[in-house]
Scaffold this active site. Structure first.
Site, PDB file in Angstrom:
ATOM      1  N   CYS A  82       0.800  -1.239   0.000  1.00  0.00           N
ATOM      2  CA  CYS A  82       0.000   0.000   0.000  1.00  0.00           C
ATOM      3  C   CYS A  82       0.828   1.282   0.000  1.00  0.00           C
ATOM      4  O   CYS A  82       0.711   2.104  -0.909  1.00  0.00           O
ATOM      5  CB  CYS A  82      -0.932   0.021   1.218  1.00  0.00           C
ATOM      6  SG  CYS A  82      -1.923  -1.454   1.422  1.00  0.00           S
ATOM      7  N   HIS A 143      -2.684   6.530   4.399  1.00  0.00           N
ATOM      8  CA  HIS A 143      -1.551   5.632   4.637  1.00  0.00           C
ATOM      9  C   HIS A 143      -0.231   6.191   4.111  1.00  0.00           C
ATOM     10  O   HIS A 143       0.628   5.453   3.631  1.00  0.00           O
ATOM     11  CB  HIS A 143      -1.826   4.255   4.023  1.00  0.00           C
ATOM     12  CG  HIS A 143      -1.126   3.150   4.776  1.00  0.00           C
ATOM     13  ND1 HIS A 143      -1.038   1.847   4.321  1.00  0.00           N
ATOM     14  CD2 HIS A 143      -0.463   3.155   5.966  1.00  0.00           C
ATOM     15  CE1 HIS A 143      -0.379   1.104   5.185  1.00  0.00           C
ATOM     16  NE2 HIS A 143      -0.008   1.873   6.194  1.00  0.00           N
TER      17      HIS A 143
END
Length: 584
Positions: A82, A143
Site C-alpha cells: 500500500c 496511509h
C-alpha cells in the site's frame, strides 16, 4: 463601392459579435478542464472483477465502466504494498525516489504516531491541480503518514499535499480495528514480545521464590531491579501494541479527529456520503475526487445488506459492496449532468493477498492467471491490477489496450488534462496516457518498467515494440512455503531480501506476450535472443540507477516506530477517545 461596403460589413459585423460573445481564454480553459474522479480499491486482485474474468463475484458497475470506456490489461503498480504503491501513484515517481520504499522488513507506514511519510517536498498531482483552480478532495484511506516532529504539525497530512478536503483514515484498515477479529498488525512480533515478557516475569518470580525459600542467594535489591525491568519492558511495548485500535483506527475530517477509535459499522456509509456530498458541492467548478476505498482490505467491513450475497464468501461480499459504492458515485455524476465532463478511473493499489486466511476462510483476493500476489515485487500477481478509464464522448467505448502502463501514469495524465506543468526539477517516471487512450499513439511510451520490492529491483520488464515481445527478467524471487504453494504461507508475507529470497544468475526470463502466467522460464538453449535481452535489460538497470539520488528513508526503523508525542489524539493524551459523528 456600396456593394463592397455591404460585403465587408456583412462579414465583419458577425465576426465582431462572435469575438465579443466568445468566452475569455481563462473561462474557456475552465470549461474544458474535465472533472477527475479516481477510484482506488485496496488489495483487490485483478481476478476479482467480472470484466477481467471473474464469474463468481458480481461487479456490474465496474464492468459497466469498462464497457463505456477503456480497459487496460497490463496496468502495473509501482510496488506490491500500500504505502509505496500509493506514494508512486500520487507523485508519478518510483517510491525509491521519495524514500518511500523500505530498507527493512517494515515496508509500510506502521503507526499514525510514526514520523515517516510522504515528504513535504514531493509534489502530488493534487497540488498541481489545486494550483490550476481545481477543488481537490480525498475520501477514504491515506496511509502516507501524518506528523513529523510534533503532534499537530501535519507535515505528511493530505491537506499538506494538495487536497483541500480530507475525510477518512490517515492509516489503513486492519483487523485490529474490529474488536471481534484476531489482531493482524505485527502478529508474529507481538507473540515474541508476549513470550519474552512471560520469560522475564517467570525469571523474576523464580528468583523471588528462591530467595524466600533460601534456595537461591539473591539480594532484595536485585529482585526489585528485575521486577522493575519486567514492568518497564511490558509497558514499553504494550503501550503501543496493546492499544492499536485507539492509535491507528481513527477517522479524520481535515485536521480534526472525528472518531477515535472508529466505529466500523458506519464507515462504509460515511465514506459514501462524503464522496457524494463532495461531488454535489463542487459540481459547478472543476474538481478532483480521489476516493480511496477501505474495501477490500481485511477485516472486510461489509454491511448486513451484502453479507452472504456472493459465491466467494465474505471477501466476495465485500467486493460486491464496493462495486455498489462505485455505482452510487457514478449515479451522482450522471444525476448532476457531469458524465460527459468527468474522467473516471478505477484501479487497485496492488495485487490480492493470497496468504490472508483465517482457518479455512480465504480473506484475500485472487489474481487470476497471474503468479504471486501482494508483497511480491516481481511476480505479475503482486503488481498487475485492474485499470479502467471512462470519459464519455472523448474515449471510445469498449476499447481494450494491451500495452504496458503504470499507476504512475495517472500523474502526468491528469496534470496535462488540467493544464498544469510537470515539475522540471525531478524525474517523473509516469507517462501521459491520453494519446494511447484516444488512439493517437499505438504503443505505450514505457520501454522499461522496474519492479521493486523494497529498495531491491526484483524484476524488469522490457517492451520490445518492434517485435511485440514483452520480456521480463527476474533477478530475485521469494521462496514459496510450502514448496509449490505460490505464496509465503509460513510468513504471511513474502520478504524482499534475506533467506526468504532466491537470487537468479542468469535471471529468469519470460516473454509475457506468450507466457503471461510466467510458467515456463526461457534459457539460452530455448530462446535465441536470451543473451541479447538480458544484456539490454542489464544496461537499462545501470542507466536507471544513475537517475537515483540519495534521500532520507521514510520507512527506516526510527521513522516507523510509534512515538507517543506524535500520536494524533482527540483528547488529552493518553486519554484519546471521541465520537463526533455519534454526537451529531
Amino acid at each position: 463601392a456600396s456593394f463592397l461596403l455591404y460585403f465587408r460589413t456583412s462579414l465583419v459585423t458577425p465576426l465582431i459579435f462572435g469575438l465579443l460573445l466568445q468566452p475569455s481564454l481563462t473561462q474557456l480553459s475552465t470549461i474544458t478542464k474535465p472533472n477527475i474522479v479516481l477510484l482506488m480499491a485496496d488489495d483487490l486482485g485483478i481476478g476479482d472483477v467480472g470484466c477481467y474474468g471473474n464469474n463468481t463475484i458480481r461487479t456490474p458497475n465496474i464492468d459497466g465502466l469498462a464497457k463505456e470506456g477503456v480497459k487496460l490489461t497490463q496496468h502495473i503498480a509501482a510496488a506490491p504494498l500500500c504505502t509505496p504503491s500509493r506514494a508512486a501513484f500520487l507523485t508519478g515517481r518510483y517510491p525509491i525516489r521519495s524514500g518511500m520504499d523500505a530498507t527493512s522488513n517494515y515496508r509500510v507506514i506502521f503507526w499514525n504516531g510514526g514520523s515517516g511519510g510522504l515528504p513535504p517536498n514531493e509534489t502530488t498531482f493534487a497540488k498541481i491541480l489545486q494550483q490550476q483552480g481545481y477543488r481537490t478532495g480525498l475520501i477514504g484511506k491515506w496511509h502516507q503518514g501524518v506528523n513529523c516532529e510534533s503532534r499537530n504539525d501535519h507535515c505528511h497530512h493530505p491537506l499538506n499535499h494538495g487536497f483541500d478536503y480530507f475525510y477518512g483514515m490517515p492509516f489503513t484498515l486492519i483487523s485490529d480495528c474490529q474488536p471481534t477479529e484476531t489482531p493482524e498488525m505485527d502478529r508474529g512480533f507481538r507473540r515474541k514480545l508476549w513470550l519474552y515478557t512471560q520469560m522475564i516475569c517467570l525469571l523474576t518470580l523464580t528468583a523471588a521464590l528462591g530467595r524466600l525459600t533460601g534456595l537461591i542467594s539473591v539480594c532484595w535489591k536485585t529482585l526489585a531491579c528485575l521486577a522493575g525491568f519486567s514492568l518497564l519492558f511490558f509497558v514499553s511495548w504494550f503501550s503501543s501494541y496493546g492499544f492499536v485500535r485507539y492509535w491507528n483506527c481513527i477517522m479524520m475530517r481535515n485536521h480534526d479527529i472525528t472518531e477515535q477509535p472508529m466505529v466500523t459499522e458506519r464507515s462504509t456509509s460515511l465514506i459514501l456520503r462524503e464522496s457524494i456530498s463532495f461531488i454535489e458541492r463542487n459540481r459547478h467548478k472543476p474538481f478532483l475526487l480521489f476516493l480511496s476505498f477501505l474495501h477490500s482490505h481485511t477485516p472486510l467491513l461489509t454491511t448486513e445488506k451484502f453479507l452472504g450475497r456472493s459465491k466467494h464468501g465474505l471477501y466476495g461480499d465485500n467486493v460486491e459492496e464496493m462495486d455498489w459504492m462505485v455505482g452510487k458515485v457514478l449515479d451522482t455524476i450522471d444525476k448532476e449532468g457531469l458524465k460527459n465532463t468527468t474522467l473516471v478511473y478505477f484501479a487497485s493499489d496492488h495485487g490480492g493477498w493470497l496468504e490472508r486466511q483465517e482457518g479455512k476462510r480465504q480473506l484475500g483476493g485472487w489474481n487470476g492467471i497471474y503468479r504471486g500476489g501482494k508483497a511480491m515485487g516481481g511476480w505479475e500477481g503482486g503488481i498487475r491490477v485492474p485499470g479502467i478509464f471512462r470519459w464519455s464522448g472523448v474515449l471510445s467505448a469498449g476499447k481494450v489496450i494491451n500495452e504496458p502502463t503504470s499507476l504512475m501514469d495517472i500523474y502526468p495524465t491528469v496534470v496535462q488534462l488540467a493544464g498544469g506543468i510537470l515539475p522540471q526539477d525531478r524525474v517523473i517516471d509516469g507517462r501521459d496516457l491520453m494519446p494511447l487512450l484516444q488512439g493517437a499513439a499505438e504503443h505505450s511510451e514505457h520501454e522499461f518498467l522496474f519492479h521493486y520490492c523494497g529498495i531491491h529491483i526484483h524484476a524488469v520488464r522490457w517492451h520490445q515494440k518492434d517485435s511485440g515481445a514483452i520480456w521480463k527478467a527476474h533477478y530475485m524471487t521469494p521462496v514459496f512455503r510450502p514448496l509449490g504453494s505460490g505464496g509465503c504461507y509460513d510468513r504471511g508475507f513474502c520478504p524482499c531480501f534475506g533467506e526468504g529470497v532466491n537470487h537468479h544468475n542468469p535471471p529468469l526470463l519470460f516473454d509475457l506476450s506468450r507466457d503471461p502466467s510466467e510458467a515456463k522460464p526461457l534459457s539460452a538453449d530455448t530462446e535465441p535472443l536470451f543473451d541479447t535481452v538480458i544484456s539490454k535489460i542489464g544496461r537499462a538497470i545501470e542507466e536507471h540507477h544513475r537517475t537515483l539520488t540519495p534521500v532520507p528513508q521514510q520507512l527506516s526503523v526510527y521513522n516507523v516506530v510509534w512515538k507517543p508525542w506524535l500520536q494524533p489524539c482527540c483528547g488529552a493524551f493518553p486519554f484519546c477517545w471521541c465520537d463526533k459523528e455519534g454526537d451529531n
